[in-house]
Design a protein around this motif. Sequence first.
Motif, mmCIF file in Angstrom:
data_model
loop_
_atom_site.group_PDB
_atom_site.id
_atom_site.type_symbol
_atom_site.label_atom_id
_atom_site.label_comp_id
_atom_site.label_asym_id
_atom_site.label_seq_id
_atom_site.Cartn_x
_atom_site.Cartn_y
_atom_site.Cartn_z
ATOM 1 N N ARG A 154 6.190 0.483 8.030
ATOM 2 C CA ARG A 154 6.669 1.600 6.868
ATOM 3 C C ARG A 154 8.166 0.542 6.244
ATOM 4 N NH1 ARG A 154 6.642 6.209 6.128
ATOM 5 N NH2 ARG A 154 6.201 6.632 7.991
ATOM 6 N N GLY A 211 1.333 -1.020 -0.119
ATOM 7 C CA GLY A 211 -0.311 -0.326 -0.112
ATOM 8 C C GLY A 211 0.839 0.994 0.021
ATOM 9 N N SER A 212 0.852 2.449 0.101
ATOM 10 C CA SER A 212 1.463 3.683 -0.528
ATOM 11 C C SER A 212 2.269 3.364 -1.113
ATOM 12 C CB SER A 212 1.283 4.046 0.870
ATOM 13 O OG SER A 212 0.060 4.449 1.568
ATOM 14 N N PHE A 264 7.025 1.558 0.477
ATOM 15 C CA PHE A 264 5.598 1.963 0.896
ATOM 16 C C PHE A 264 5.849 0.760 2.035
ATOM 17 C CE2 PHE A 264 8.286 -2.039 -1.042
ATOM 18 C CZ PHE A 264 6.922 -2.831 0.031
ATOM 19 N N GLN A 265 3.923 1.276 2.286
ATOM 20 C CA GLN A 265 3.160 0.444 4.032
ATOM 21 C C GLN A 265 3.405 -1.461 3.227
ATOM 22 O OE1 GLN A 265 3.698 1.524 6.616
ATOM 23 N NE2 GLN A 265 3.161 3.726 5.938
ATOM 24 N N LEU A 309 5.641 4.238 -3.439
ATOM 25 C CA LEU A 309 5.975 4.828 -4.064
ATOM 26 C C LEU A 309 7.471 5.187 -4.697
ATOM 27 C CD1 LEU A 309 6.634 7.997 -5.082
ATOM 28 C CD2 LEU A 309 7.307 8.484 -2.750
ATOM 29 N N ASN A 361 0.155 -1.166 -5.623
ATOM 30 C CA ASN A 361 -0.292 -1.026 -4.833
ATOM 31 C C ASN A 361 -1.848 -2.724 -4.397
ATOM 32 O OD1 ASN A 361 0.338 0.923 -3.216
ATOM 33 N ND2 ASN A 361 -1.117 2.273 -4.716
#
Length: 421
Positions: free
Chosen positions: A57, A35-36, A47-48, A38, A74
Motif C-alpha cells: 500500500r 494499481g488501484s 494506490f498499490q 485513487l 493504473n
Amino acid sequence: MNSQEPIWSVSAVNKMVKDTIEGSFMPFWMGGEVGSLLMHRSGHVYFQMKDERSQIRVCWFGGAEQCRALGVNNGTIVEVWGSLSVYDVRGEYQFVVRKLRLAGAGVLHQQFEMLKNKLAAEGLFDPERKKPLPFLPRTIGVVSSPSGAAIRDFLQIINRRFPNVVIKIYPAKVQGENAASEVAAGVDFFNRTGEAEVIVVTRGGGSMEDLWCFNDENLARMIAASKLPVISAVGHEIDFTICDFVADMRAPTPSAAAELVIGNYTDITRQLNLTIENMMRSFDLRFAAIREELQTASATVDSYRRHPELIIRKWQAKLNELNIQLAHISKAAVAGEKQQLGKLINGIDSTARQFLSSAVSSLDNIDARIYAYDPMRQLERGFAMVYDSKKEHLIASSKNLSPGTEMIIRFADGEIRVKTV
C-alpha cells in the motif's frame, strides 16, 4: 498457562511494530507498477505498488497535482522515494511517498542534463543566434506525424487565424526508433528545397520516454544549423526537450505554435485599415497646410505685382532696422575700428601711391599706342579706307570686284561713293 506472562493489548502490539519498522528503515527508492489508483479531492493520492509477486500500500500526501502532471495512471511504472510507516489503528503498514518519478526518468534525466550542458557550452542556446520569425510567412513547413492530434490542433488554429496560408507537412515519426533521424530529415528537407519560410517541429504530450527522440544530439545540431527559423512545439507546457532550447522559439503546445507562427488575419486587416486611415488623414492635413501656404504665397505675389512699391517698402524697413542696429554699436568699438583702419591706411599708403604711379605710367603708354594705331591717324597721312556700298565691310582686294560694284571710299576729311568699271 502461566498467569505471570504479560498480556499485550492490540494497540501495544501495533505500536511496537510501528516503532520497530519506522525506526529500522531509512528512506529509500522503490519501483513498481501503479494499481488501484485513487486521487482524493483533498489532494492526497492512494494506490498499490506491485511487481510479479507482491504488492504494498502506498500513499502520497498532497501529491495529486504532480501525479496528474506526470500522467500517472493504473499500469504506469514509477519509482518512488520515501519511507515505511505503520497505521497502528488498523495494524497496516504502507509506504509514504515524498518524491515520485516515472521509471527510468532518473537515468534519462541525467543524460538530458549532460547533453544540455554540452550544447549550452558550445553556444547553441545563445539568444544572439536566434533567428527572428517572418511576420507573414507565405508557406509554413511542419515536421510531425500526419495522423497525430498535434497536427490536427495546429491546422485547426491556423485555419481559424489565417485561412489562406500554405502549410506543407513533412511526415515523420515523433516517438520511438528512428524518430529523431526522421524529424532531422524533415528540417533538412525544408532547408534544402526552400519550400517554406519557417519550420515548426511538433508533437503532443507524453512521458519523458515518449519525447526522448527530441533530446537527440544530431537532431539538435540540425535545428541549430537551420537557415530557416525553427519553432519547437513538443509536448505540453511542462515538458522541455533539447529541441526547445536550441530552436529559435519554443511554443508550449502545438496550438501555441500556430498562434506564434502567424498573426490573426482579422487583427492584421483591422490594423492595416487603421494605418491607412491615419495615413490618409495625415495626407489631408498636409495637403491643406500646403494649399494654405500656396494661397498665402500667391496672394503675396499678386500684391507685389499690383503694388511693386511694397517690395521697396519691405526692404526699406529692413534697411532702417539695420541702421538702427548699427547706431547702437559702441562708440568705443567704432573708435577702435577707426584706429585700426587708420593704421591699415597708413600701412598701405606708400604701396598705393607706387601702384597708382605705375598705373598712370602704364595708361600713358597704352594711350600712346592707341593713338599710334588709330586708323584716323593713318588717313591723315594720305591713306584711305574702302567699304562696301552699305559700309558694313572693308574691301582689302580688287580681285573679287565685278564691274559696276558700288563702293564707299573714306578719306581723312570725308567720304565719296564710286563704282568700278
